[in-house]
Design a protein around this motif. Structure first.
Motif, PDB file in Angstrom:
ATOM      1  N   SER A  78       0.744  -1.434  -0.113  1.00  0.00           N
ATOM      2  CA  SER A  78      -0.037   0.127  -0.209  1.00  0.00           C
ATOM      3  C   SER A  78       0.958   1.366  -0.005  1.00  0.00           C
ATOM      4  N   ALA A  79       0.233   2.152  -0.683  1.00  0.00           N
ATOM      5  CA  ALA A  79       1.074   3.495  -0.505  1.00  0.00           C
ATOM      6  C   ALA A  79       0.175   4.794  -0.645  1.00  0.00           C
ATOM      7  N   GLY A  80       0.439   5.895   0.005  1.00  0.00           N
ATOM      8  CA  GLY A  80      -0.381   7.129   0.189  1.00  0.00           C
ATOM      9  C   GLY A  80      -0.044   8.041  -1.207  1.00  0.00           C
ATOM     10  N   VAL A  81      -0.850   8.346  -1.910  1.00  0.00           N
ATOM     11  CA  VAL A  81      -0.751   9.209  -2.976  1.00  0.00           C
ATOM     12  C   VAL A  81      -0.287  10.722  -2.604  1.00  0.00           C
ATOM     13  N   ASP A 138       4.886  12.146   1.115  1.00  0.00           N
ATOM     14  CA  ASP A 138       6.246  13.029   0.445  1.00  0.00           C
ATOM     15  C   ASP A 138       7.423  12.302   0.854  1.00  0.00           C
ATOM     16  N   VAL A 139       7.372  10.942   1.371  1.00  0.00           N
ATOM     17  CA  VAL A 139       8.382  10.313   1.923  1.00  0.00           C
ATOM     18  C   VAL A 139       8.592   9.260   1.113  1.00  0.00           C
ATOM     19  N   TYR A 140       7.719   8.333   1.318  1.00  0.00           N
ATOM     20  CA  TYR A 140       7.799   7.234   0.252  1.00  0.00           C
ATOM     21  C   TYR A 140       7.161   7.400  -1.025  1.00  0.00           C
ATOM     22  N   LEU A 141       7.739   7.879  -1.813  1.00  0.00           N
ATOM     23  CA  LEU A 141       6.850   8.579  -3.060  1.00  0.00           C
ATOM     24  C   LEU A 141       6.274   7.351  -3.927  1.00  0.00           C
ATOM     25  N   LEU A 142       5.100   7.592  -4.445  1.00  0.00           N
ATOM     26  CA  LEU A 142       4.240   6.752  -5.182  1.00  0.00           C
ATOM     27  C   LEU A 142       5.031   6.062  -6.353  1.00  0.00           C
ATOM     28  N   ASP A 144       7.883   1.276  -8.703  1.00  0.00           N
ATOM     29  CA  ASP A 144       9.233   0.696  -9.226  1.00  0.00           C
ATOM     30  C   ASP A 144       9.541  -0.555  -8.277  1.00  0.00           C
ATOM     31  N   GLY A 145       9.299  -0.255  -7.002  1.00  0.00           N
ATOM     32  CA  GLY A 145       9.539  -1.769  -6.059  1.00  0.00           C
ATOM     33  C   GLY A 145       8.516  -2.842  -6.507  1.00  0.00           C
TER      34      GLY A 145
END
Length: 115
Positions: free
Chosen positions: A31-34, A37-41, A46-47
């Motif tokens: 999961s990722a937050g749109v 500002d730390v873990y860029l989408l 890419d991961g």
């Protein structure tokens, strides 16, 4: 963020080797937050591509309203759903196991027939 894996559901121990034998692809939930500002989408995407390149089955969910510093009920619900699905898959493929008594108890305790 990698939130959950399901390697155990698709593996079993080979009796001649200690390495796990995969019968299906390892499953990963990300999961990722749109708004993070730390873990860029883009980096998370890419991961995901990297994991898929090496044979993982990846479910990726972008949470539109989530930034890095927020506690998201939506993300929590996604993680709970993924974990529940993992347990359900594991239960379906789990084989029944025989229960064995430890050797120490077998040797030290008298059997019921000797009493």
């Amino acid at each position: 963020t990698v939130s959950q894996t399901d390697k155990a559901g698709g593996t079993h121990s080979d009796k001649t080797s200690k390495k796990p034998v995969y019968h299906s692809k390892p499953r990963i939930f990300m999961s990722a937050g749109v708004l993070d500002d730390v873990y860029l989408l883009e980096n998370q995407a890419d991961g995901r591509s990297w994991l898929e390149k090496y044979g993982c089955k990846v479910e990726f969910q972008a949470v539109k309203t989530l930034d890095h510093y927020e506690n998201s009920h939506e993300e929590h619900a996604l993680v709970r759903k993924a974990v529940l699905a993992t347990f359900k898959r594991a239960r379906k493929i789990e084989s029944p196991k025989k229960v064995k008594r430890p050797l120490s108890k077998t040797l030290s305790e008298p059997s019921d027939s000797s009493r």
